[in-house]
Design a protein around this motif. Structure first.
Motif, PDB file in Angstrom:
ATOM      1  N   SER A   1       0.816  -1.214   0.000  1.00 29.79           N
ATOM      2  CA  SER A   1       0.000   0.000   0.000  1.00 29.79           C
ATOM      3  C   SER A   1       0.849   1.262   0.000  1.00 29.79           C
ATOM      4  O   SER A   1       0.372   2.333  -0.387  1.00 29.79           O
ATOM      5  CB  SER A   1      -0.927  -0.006   1.219  1.00 29.79           C
TER       6      SER A   1
ATOM      7  N   TRP B   1      -4.342  -0.796   7.892  1.00 31.20           N
ATOM      8  CA  TRP B   1      -4.959  -0.596   6.569  1.00 31.20           C
ATOM      9  C   TRP B   1      -4.867  -1.886   5.750  1.00 31.20           C
ATOM     10  O   TRP B   1      -5.843  -2.337   5.155  1.00 31.20           O
ATOM     11  CB  TRP B   1      -4.259   0.544   5.846  1.00 31.20           C
TER      12      TRP B   1
ATOM     13  N   SER C   1     -10.452  -4.410   5.657  1.00 28.43           N
ATOM     14  CA  SER C   1     -11.123  -4.428   4.356  1.00 28.43           C
ATOM     15  C   SER C   1     -10.724  -3.250   3.485  1.00 28.43           C
ATOM     16  O   SER C   1     -10.933  -3.289   2.263  1.00 28.43           O
ATOM     17  CB  SER C   1     -12.649  -4.402   4.560  1.00 28.43           C
ATOM     18  N   ALA C   2     -10.154  -2.204   4.077  1.00 24.05           N
ATOM     19  CA  ALA C   2      -9.750  -1.038   3.288  1.00 24.05           C
ATOM     20  C   ALA C   2      -8.632  -1.389   2.318  1.00 24.05           C
ATOM     21  O   ALA C   2      -8.624  -0.923   1.174  1.00 24.05           O
ATOM     22  CB  ALA C   2      -9.309   0.101   4.213  1.00 24.05           C
TER      23      ALA C   2
ATOM     24  N   PRO D   1      -7.609  -4.140   0.453  1.00 20.86           N
ATOM     25  CA  PRO D   1      -7.922  -4.674  -0.878  1.00 20.86           C
ATOM     26  C   PRO D   1      -8.959  -3.851  -1.633  1.00 20.86           C
ATOM     27  O   PRO D   1      -9.133  -4.041  -2.838  1.00 20.86           O
ATOM     28  CB  PRO D   1      -8.450  -6.075  -0.578  1.00 20.86           C
ATOM     29  N   ALA D   2      -9.645  -2.936  -0.953  1.00 20.49           N
ATOM     30  CA  ALA D   2     -10.736  -2.201  -1.598  1.00 20.49           C
ATOM     31  C   ALA D   2     -10.256  -1.006  -2.400  1.00 20.49           C
ATOM     32  O   ALA D   2     -10.865  -0.655  -3.417  1.00 20.49           O
ATOM     33  CB  ALA D   2     -11.746  -1.741  -0.550  1.00 20.49           C
ATOM     34  N   THR D   3      -9.156  -0.361  -1.973  1.00 21.61           N
ATOM     35  CA  THR D   3      -8.736   0.878  -2.619  1.00 21.61           C
ATOM     36  C   THR D   3      -7.276   1.141  -2.322  1.00 21.61           C
ATOM     37  O   THR D   3      -6.705   0.572  -1.381  1.00 21.61           O
ATOM     38  CB  THR D   3      -9.595   2.063  -2.122  1.00 21.61           C
TER      39      THR D   3
ATOM     40  N   ASP E   1     -18.713   5.335   6.251  1.00 20.19           N
ATOM     41  CA  ASP E   1     -17.862   4.695   5.246  1.00 20.19           C
ATOM     42  C   ASP E   1     -18.281   5.101   3.828  1.00 20.19           C
ATOM     43  O   ASP E   1     -17.425   5.381   2.974  1.00 20.19           O
ATOM     44  CB  ASP E   1     -17.924   3.172   5.377  1.00 20.19           C
ATOM     45  N   ARG E   2     -19.569   5.133   3.575  1.00 18.82           N
ATOM     46  CA  ARG E   2     -20.042   5.507   2.243  1.00 18.82           C
ATOM     47  C   ARG E   2     -19.722   6.958   1.931  1.00 18.82           C
ATOM     48  O   ARG E   2     -19.373   7.293   0.795  1.00 18.82           O
ATOM     49  CB  ARG E   2     -21.546   5.259   2.151  1.00 18.82           C
TER      50      ARG E   2
ATOM     51  N   TYR F   1     -14.730   4.317   1.368  1.00 17.43           N
ATOM     52  CA  TYR F   1     -14.084   3.011   1.469  1.00 17.43           C
ATOM     53  C   TYR F   1     -14.475   2.363   2.791  1.00 17.43           C
ATOM     54  O   TYR F   1     -14.852   3.047   3.748  1.00 17.43           O
ATOM     55  CB  TYR F   1     -12.556   3.111   1.349  1.00 17.43           C
ATOM     56  N   PRO F   2     -14.396   1.018   2.882  1.00 16.28           N
ATOM     57  CA  PRO F   2     -14.767   0.332   4.122  1.00 16.28           C
ATOM     58  C   PRO F   2     -13.779   0.616   5.254  1.00 16.28           C
ATOM     59  O   PRO F   2     -12.591   0.813   5.023  1.00 16.28           O
ATOM     60  CB  PRO F   2     -14.739  -1.151   3.725  1.00 16.28           C
TER      61      PRO F   2
ATOM     62  N   ASP G   1     -11.804  -7.191   9.941  1.00 14.09           N
ATOM     63  CA  ASP G   1     -11.961  -5.855  10.511  1.00 14.09           C
ATOM     64  C   ASP G   1     -12.158  -5.924  12.022  1.00 14.09           C
ATOM     65  O   ASP G   1     -11.638  -5.091  12.768  1.00 14.09           O
ATOM     66  CB  ASP G   1     -13.147  -5.138   9.867  1.00 14.09           C
TER      67      ASP G   1
END
Length: 334
Positions: free
Chosen positions: A122, A213, A217-218, A220-222, A278-279, A283-284, A320
């Motif tokens: 990351s 991070w 879940s953050a 792999p999400a972004t 989060d929304r 990101y989660p 998480d």
């Protein structure tokens, strides 16, 4: 921290064309124009702005009421003038009584740009910091209504109100010249964090932040650099070694979203507040990282989340929940 690295040398090489791009780009054109100009020099490095932070200033120079520049460095000029009078501040004030000399400030904003580098971590990205500076008029140095007791009080005096205008020239804050860009720093974040681990036996909070991070879940999400800039501070320790401190700054436009739950909330209501936050950020687990590096989310939330999970209402993925429990065992923040 002072040992050279391959990325350190690469960043030094990349800095030269970035300096040139800053010198030929008008600050009035905006950071997008600067990023476009940088791509002309470095087509393989698609830098994009992540964050802009403003509201700070540095001491500037010395200018008389007619706009004639006496010095580009206020601090050096005053120190030299004081030393010429054997350190007697009173003598300096008497010698310049009635003078119309004015201090200036360099008011600035810092633009953070990021460009990804090869690698899966990351922190595999280069962060570019560019300052947008504008010199402005500041307070008269030798005001009749002020009696500074120290050199610091002389060179960084507050605005004198009406004394800052009239015969002493423009009011405080009036631009002396147009704003311009100045290269500040180019850093490979992964390389920097690896070198920072040698500063102490225990990892710094920034290392835990990145590890959380990646574990949550953050990761792999972004991309990390889509949502965070790294503010760096340096100082020399007693052994004259450079010590670096790193703080994550959320790449948000304006204020962080409001967290829609008060302390004591649990269950479905808390779950809804976490999802909404989060929304809004994008990101989660944004609520967790916002708690660590901001004030939007209270430190009571992880305990409430863990308590819900213990009661059989687990609305977070296991990865998480593991991050949350680890924080409860060893809390940290910035």
């Amino acid at each position: 921290m002072n040992a050279p690295t391959a990325w350190g040398e690469r960043c030094r090489q990349l800095a030269e064309p970035v300096v040139e791009a800053c010198s030929v780009t008008s600050a009035a054109a905006g950071p997008a124009a600067l990023a476009h100009e940088i791509r002309k020099y470095l087509p393989d490095w698609p830098f994009r702005e992540v964050l802009c932070r403003g509201g700070w200033y540095r001491l500037g120079g010395v200018i008389d009421a007619d706009g004639v520049r006496v010095s580009d460095n206020l601090e050096q000029w005053t120190v030299a003038e004081l030393e010429a009078r054997d350190g007697e501040l009173g003598v300096l004030l008497d010698d310049y009584a009635g003078s119309t000399l004015r201090a200036t400030h360099l008011r600035g904003r810092t633009h953070y740009f990021a460009a990804a580098t090869p690698g899966r971590a990351s922190t595999d990205f280069v962060q570019l910091e560019v300052e947008e500076l504008q010199e402005t008029w500041a307070s008269p140095l030798f005001r009749d209504d002020a009696s500074p007791a120290t050199l610091d009080e002389l060179i960084d005096a507050p605005c004198g109100g009406e004394a800052c205008a009239g015969e002493h020239g423009p009011r405080c804050g009036t631009p002396v010249e147009a704003a311009h860009y100045r290269f500040r720093r180019l850093t490979h974040v992964g390389d920097l964090l690896a070198r920072m681990r040698t500063q102490a036996l225990e990892p710094q909070p920034i290392h835990r932040f990145v590890a959380d991070w990646d574990a949550s879940s953050a990761g792999p999400a972004t991309a990390f650099c889509n949502h965070w800039a790294i503010a760096l501070r340096e100082h020399l320790d007693r052994f004259r070694q450079t010590i670096v401190r790193a703080t994550p700054i959320p790449a948000l436009t304006g204020e962080a979203p409001r967290f829609g739950a008060r302390e004591g909330t649990s269950g479905l209501s808390l779950h809804a507040a976490l999802l909404a936050f989060d929304r809004a950020v994008g990101y989660p687990m944004a609520w967790y990282f916002g708690m660590l590096a901001g004030k939007a989310v209270g430190h009571w939330v992880p305990a409430a989340v863990a308590s819900d999970a213990a009661a059989g209402f687990s609305y977070l993925p296991e990865r998480d929940l593991a991050v949350v429990r680890q924080w409860l065992h060893r809390p940290y923040a910035f």
